[in-house]
Design an enzyme around this catalytic site. Structure first.
Site, PDB file in Angstrom:
ATOM      1  N   SER A 182      -5.455  -4.132   2.095  1.00  0.00           N
ATOM      2  CA  SER A 182      -4.632  -3.836   3.281  1.00  0.00           C
ATOM      3  C   SER A 182      -5.288  -4.299   4.572  1.00  0.00           C
ATOM      4  O   SER A 182      -4.603  -4.599   5.557  1.00  0.00           O
ATOM      5  CB  SER A 182      -4.340  -2.340   3.371  1.00  0.00           C
TER       6      SER A 182
ATOM      7  N   ASP B 286       0.847  -1.203   0.000  1.00  0.00           N
ATOM      8  CA  ASP B 286       0.000   0.000   0.000  1.00  0.00           C
ATOM      9  C   ASP B 286       0.885   1.257   0.000  1.00  0.00           C
ATOM     10  O   ASP B 286       1.800   1.367   0.815  1.00  0.00           O
ATOM     11  CB  ASP B 286      -0.887  -0.028   1.258  1.00  0.00           C
TER      12      ASP B 286
ATOM     13  N   HIS C 120      -0.387   4.515   0.075  1.00  0.00           N
ATOM     14  CA  HIS C 120      -1.066   5.714   0.594  1.00  0.00           C
ATOM     15  C   HIS C 120      -0.426   6.165   1.909  1.00  0.00           C
ATOM     16  O   HIS C 120      -0.367   5.381   2.857  1.00  0.00           O
ATOM     17  CB  HIS C 120      -2.548   5.421   0.804  1.00  0.00           C
TER      18      HIS C 120
HETATM   19 CO1  B1M Z   1      -5.595   5.599  -4.068  1.00  0.00          CO
HETATM   20  N1  B1M Z   1      -7.193   4.563  -3.650  1.00  0.00           N
HETATM   21  N2  B1M Z   1      -4.953   4.170  -5.200  1.00  0.00           N
HETATM   22  N3  B1M Z   1      -4.143   6.798  -4.493  1.00  0.00           N
HETATM   23  N4  B1M Z   1      -6.573   6.939  -3.192  1.00  0.00           N
HETATM   24  C1  B1M Z   1      -8.114   5.106  -2.650  1.00  0.00           C
HETATM   25  C2  B1M Z   1      -7.778   4.592  -1.247  1.00  0.00           C
HETATM   26  C3  B1M Z   1      -9.518   4.581  -3.172  1.00  0.00           C
HETATM   27  C4  B1M Z   1     -10.578   4.416  -2.086  1.00  0.00           C
HETATM   28  C5  B1M Z   1     -10.002   5.530  -4.288  1.00  0.00           C
HETATM   29  C6  B1M Z   1     -11.350   5.131  -4.881  1.00  0.00           C
HETATM   30  O1  B1M Z   1     -11.442   4.178  -5.600  1.00  0.00           O
HETATM   31  N5  B1M Z   1     -12.381   5.872  -4.588  1.00  0.00           N
HETATM   32  C7  B1M Z   1      -9.094   3.225  -3.853  1.00  0.00           C
HETATM   33  C8  B1M Z   1      -9.122   1.985  -2.936  1.00  0.00           C
HETATM   34  C9  B1M Z   1     -10.183   1.011  -3.336  1.00  0.00           C
HETATM   35  C10 B1M Z   1     -10.179  -0.221  -2.524  1.00  0.00           C
HETATM   36  O2  B1M Z   1      -9.226  -0.804  -2.115  1.00  0.00           O
HETATM   37  N6  B1M Z   1     -11.381  -0.651  -2.280  1.00  0.00           N
HETATM   38  C11 B1M Z   1      -7.703   3.535  -4.338  1.00  0.00           C
HETATM   39  C12 B1M Z   1      -7.025   2.837  -5.363  1.00  0.00           C
HETATM   40  C13 B1M Z   1      -7.840   1.778  -6.071  1.00  0.00           C
HETATM   41  C14 B1M Z   1      -5.690   3.097  -5.704  1.00  0.00           C
HETATM   42  C15 B1M Z   1      -4.823   2.335  -6.726  1.00  0.00           C
HETATM   43  C16 B1M Z   1      -4.969   0.800  -6.709  1.00  0.00           C
HETATM   44  C17 B1M Z   1      -5.149   2.901  -8.104  1.00  0.00           C
HETATM   45  C18 B1M Z   1      -4.460   2.222  -9.268  1.00  0.00           C
HETATM   46  O3  B1M Z   1      -3.257   2.116  -9.301  1.00  0.00           O
HETATM   47  N7  B1M Z   1      -5.265   1.779 -10.174  1.00  0.00           N
HETATM   48  C19 B1M Z   1      -3.410   2.782  -6.315  1.00  0.00           C
HETATM   49  C20 B1M Z   1      -2.875   1.885  -5.196  1.00  0.00           C
HETATM   50  C21 B1M Z   1      -1.439   1.701  -5.221  1.00  0.00           C
HETATM   51  C22 B1M Z   1      -1.004   0.896  -3.994  1.00  0.00           C
HETATM   52  O4  B1M Z   1      -1.223   1.304  -2.874  1.00  0.00           O
HETATM   53  N8  B1M Z   1      -0.383  -0.232  -4.255  1.00  0.00           N
HETATM   54  C23 B1M Z   1      -3.688   4.139  -5.731  1.00  0.00           C
HETATM   55  C24 B1M Z   1      -2.777   5.187  -5.748  1.00  0.00           C
HETATM   56  C25 B1M Z   1      -3.025   6.435  -5.225  1.00  0.00           C
HETATM   57  C26 B1M Z   1      -2.097   7.643  -5.408  1.00  0.00           C
HETATM   58  C27 B1M Z   1      -0.618   7.279  -5.407  1.00  0.00           C
HETATM   59  C28 B1M Z   1      -2.442   8.320  -6.717  1.00  0.00           C
HETATM   60  C29 B1M Z   1      -2.575   8.575  -4.246  1.00  0.00           C
HETATM   61  C30 B1M Z   1      -1.797   8.362  -2.932  1.00  0.00           C
HETATM   62  C31 B1M Z   1      -0.700   9.363  -2.706  1.00  0.00           C
HETATM   63  C32 B1M Z   1      -0.115   9.270  -1.325  1.00  0.00           C
HETATM   64  O5  B1M Z   1      -0.744   8.880  -0.331  1.00  0.00           O
HETATM   65  N9  B1M Z   1       1.119   9.637  -1.250  1.00  0.00           N
HETATM   66  C33 B1M Z   1      -3.999   8.055  -3.993  1.00  0.00           C
HETATM   67  C34 B1M Z   1      -4.993   8.793  -3.293  1.00  0.00           C
HETATM   68  C35 B1M Z   1      -4.642  10.202  -2.917  1.00  0.00           C
HETATM   69  C36 B1M Z   1      -6.252   8.221  -2.934  1.00  0.00           C
HETATM   70  C37 B1M Z   1      -7.480   8.898  -2.295  1.00  0.00           C
HETATM   71  C38 B1M Z   1      -8.163   9.700  -3.389  1.00  0.00           C
HETATM   72  C39 B1M Z   1      -7.223   9.811  -1.103  1.00  0.00           C
HETATM   73  C40 B1M Z   1      -6.462   9.180   0.037  1.00  0.00           C
HETATM   74  C41 B1M Z   1      -6.056  10.224   1.045  1.00  0.00           C
HETATM   75  O6  B1M Z   1      -4.909  10.654   1.086  1.00  0.00           O
HETATM   76  N10 B1M Z   1      -7.025  10.695   1.854  1.00  0.00           N
HETATM   77  C42 B1M Z   1      -8.304   7.632  -1.816  1.00  0.00           C
HETATM   78  C43 B1M Z   1      -9.786   7.885  -1.690  1.00  0.00           C
HETATM   79  C44 B1M Z   1     -10.307   7.680  -0.273  1.00  0.00           C
HETATM   80  O7  B1M Z   1      -9.595   7.467   0.669  1.00  0.00           O
HETATM   81  N11 B1M Z   1     -11.616   7.680  -0.163  1.00  0.00           N
HETATM   82  C45 B1M Z   1      -7.755   6.559  -2.652  1.00  0.00           C
HETATM   83  C46 B1M Z   1      -6.772  11.704   2.877  1.00  0.00           C
HETATM   84  C47 B1M Z   1      -6.194  11.026   4.135  1.00  0.00           C
HETATM   85  C48 B1M Z   1      -5.920  12.070   5.228  1.00  0.00           C
HETATM   86  O8  B1M Z   1      -7.140  10.105   4.622  1.00  0.00           O
HETATM   87  O9  B1M Z   1      -5.492   8.181   4.626  1.00  0.00           O
HETATM   88  O10 B1M Z   1      -7.951   7.797   5.128  1.00  0.00           O
HETATM   89  P1  B1M Z   1      -6.757   8.664   5.169  1.00  0.00           P
HETATM   90  O11 B1M Z   1      -6.414   8.963   6.722  1.00  0.00           O
HETATM   91  C49 B1M Z   1      -7.387   9.367   7.653  1.00  0.00           C
HETATM   92  C50 B1M Z   1      -7.989   8.202   8.441  1.00  0.00           C
HETATM   93  O12 B1M Z   1      -8.183   7.058   7.659  1.00  0.00           O
HETATM   94  C51 B1M Z   1      -7.055   8.027   9.594  1.00  0.00           C
HETATM   95  O13 B1M Z   1      -6.570   9.347   9.847  1.00  0.00           O
HETATM   96  C52 B1M Z   1      -6.656  10.174   8.689  1.00  0.00           C
HETATM   97  C53 B1M Z   1      -7.464  11.422   9.020  1.00  0.00           C
HETATM   98  O14 B1M Z   1      -7.124  12.019  10.228  1.00  0.00           O
HETATM   99  N12 B1M Z   1      -5.901   7.158   9.508  1.00  0.00           N
HETATM  100  C54 B1M Z   1      -5.324   6.660  10.640  1.00  0.00           C
HETATM  101  C55 B1M Z   1      -5.203   6.695   8.466  1.00  0.00           C
HETATM  102  N13 B1M Z   1      -4.210   5.909   8.866  1.00  0.00           N
HETATM  103  C56 B1M Z   1      -4.250   5.873  10.208  1.00  0.00           C
HETATM  104  C57 B1M Z   1      -3.447   5.196  11.121  1.00  0.00           C
HETATM  105  C58 B1M Z   1      -3.749   5.340  12.487  1.00  0.00           C
HETATM  106  C59 B1M Z   1      -4.808   6.148  12.895  1.00  0.00           C
HETATM  107  C60 B1M Z   1      -5.611   6.805  11.991  1.00  0.00           C
HETATM  108  O15 B1M Z   1      -3.043   4.747  13.448  1.00  0.00           O
HETATM  109  C61 B1M Z   1      -2.006   3.893  13.116  1.00  0.00           C
END
Ligand code: B1M
Length: 220
Positions: free
Chosen positions: A156, A103, A105
């Site tokens: 993940s 992963d 992200h």
């Molecule tokens: Co990706 N991606 N992405 N992506 N991406 C998602 C996660 C997705 C939901 C988008 C969608 O389809 N709507 C989807 C997952 C689908 C699934 O598994 N069901 C997805 C996909 C499919 C993919 C790829 C597979 C796409 C592809 O290649 N075809 C690929 C995966 C590659 C891989 O990982 N092997 C991919 C790639 C990418 C980018 C590189 C382009 C980029 C990431 C850049 C980076 O992180 N450096 C990206 C992005 C930006 C996203 C979305 C749009 C935004 C994620 C984000 O940063 N959110 C995302 C959509 C979504 O999440 N709905 C998506 C903001 C961030 C602050 O939130 O990380 O959730 P988040 O963290 C939150 C809480 O979750 C929590 O605290 C934070 C807020 O305070 N939290 C924790 C997180 N970790 C924590 C740990 C803790 C405590 C709290 O304690 C340990």
């Protein structure tokens, strides 16, 4: 557009030009964390929705993510420290933090790092795509009090389960409480399914602030 709408738009459009000036203007109106939570994260949410519905292509998601990271880095020095001073007394405890194997992200994980670091914890941030062996080695070497795993892909959540099983079989489950977070996780998956699997303590954090509360509870 008004300032905060424009900032949100910058995340969605991946538009960097003028970003810093807008952030500085925003800082005169709101604390840094509020700008992140209310404005920037709302932009990332829209990006996720657009990508999920096929209206945005991956390279543009990446651009938005880069702008998000730049914005957070710009705001980070303005995030309020806890009462223990600018260097933050990092004496509250130590956590090893990683995005799990497979992963990439890391925006959420890095926010967790910022919030914990600013509130008295020492964070060993291993980065992305970390296999459980690397996480456990780092926890061992750094004398960690807890392990935090982040992951956004549905895949993940399975890896996290495997990691906990690996910790059971190595006999280290009772050594490290585990904090889990990331968009694909649900509270019930962690609190029901994973609690059943893991022999130690495993907790779900919906956001970085819940991560902080859980860390405080773990160290109490
Ligand atoms: Co990706 N991606 N992405 N992506 N991406 C998602 C996660 C997705 C939901 C988008 C969608 O389809 N709507 C989807 C997952 C689908 C699934 O598994 N069901 C997805 C996909 C499919 C993919 C790829 C597979 C796409 C592809 O290649 N075809 C690929 C995966 C590659 C891989 O990982 N092997 C991919 C790639 C990418 C980018 C590189 C382009 C980029 C990431 C850049 C980076 O992180 N450096 C990206 C992005 C930006 C996203 C979305 C749009 C935004 C994620 C984000 O940063 N959110 C995302 C959509 C979504 O999440 N709905 C998506 C903001 C961030 C602050 O939130 O990380 O959730 P988040 O963290 C939150 C809480 O979750 C929590 O605290 C934070 C807020 O305070 N939290 C924790 C997180 N970790 C924590 C740990 C803790 C405590 C709290 O304690 C340990």
């Amino acid at each position: 557009l008004p300032l905060f709408e424009r900032l949100e738009r910058r995340i969605v459009d991946g538009e960097r030009n003028g970003l810093e000036a807008d952030l500085d203007a925003a800082l005169t109106e709101k604390p840094a964390l509020e700008i992140i939570n209310d404005t920037l994260l709302s932009g990332m949410k829209t990006v996720g929705e657009l990508f999920g519905s096929g209206q945005m292509q991956l390279p543009f998601v990446l651009q938005s993510a880069e702008v998000m990271k730049t914005a957070v880095a710009h705001l980070e020095p303005h995030i309020e420290q806890d009462s223990e001073g600018p260097e933050g007394n990092r004496g509250k405890g130590r956590i090893v933090l990683a995005t799990v194997k497979g992963d990439v992200h890391d925006i959420g994980k890095n926010l967790v790092d910022i919030i914990l670091s600013n509130n008295g914890y020492e964070v060993v941030n291993l980065g992305i795509k970390q296999p459980i062996t690397a996480i456990l080695d780092a926890a061992e070497e750094n004398g960690a009090d807890a392990i935090g795993m982040s992951g956004l892909l549905v895949k993940s959540t399975v890896i996290m389960k495997e990691n906990l099983e690996e910790m059971n079989s190595r006999g280290v489950a009772t050594r490290w409480p585990v904090l889990l977070g990331g968009a694909a996780l649900t509270r019930s998956y962690v609190e029901n399914d994973l609690t059943e699997v893991y022999l130690g303590e495993v907790r779900y954090a919906r956001d970085a602030f819940e991560g902080l509360r859980l860390m405080d509870a773990v160290m109490a």
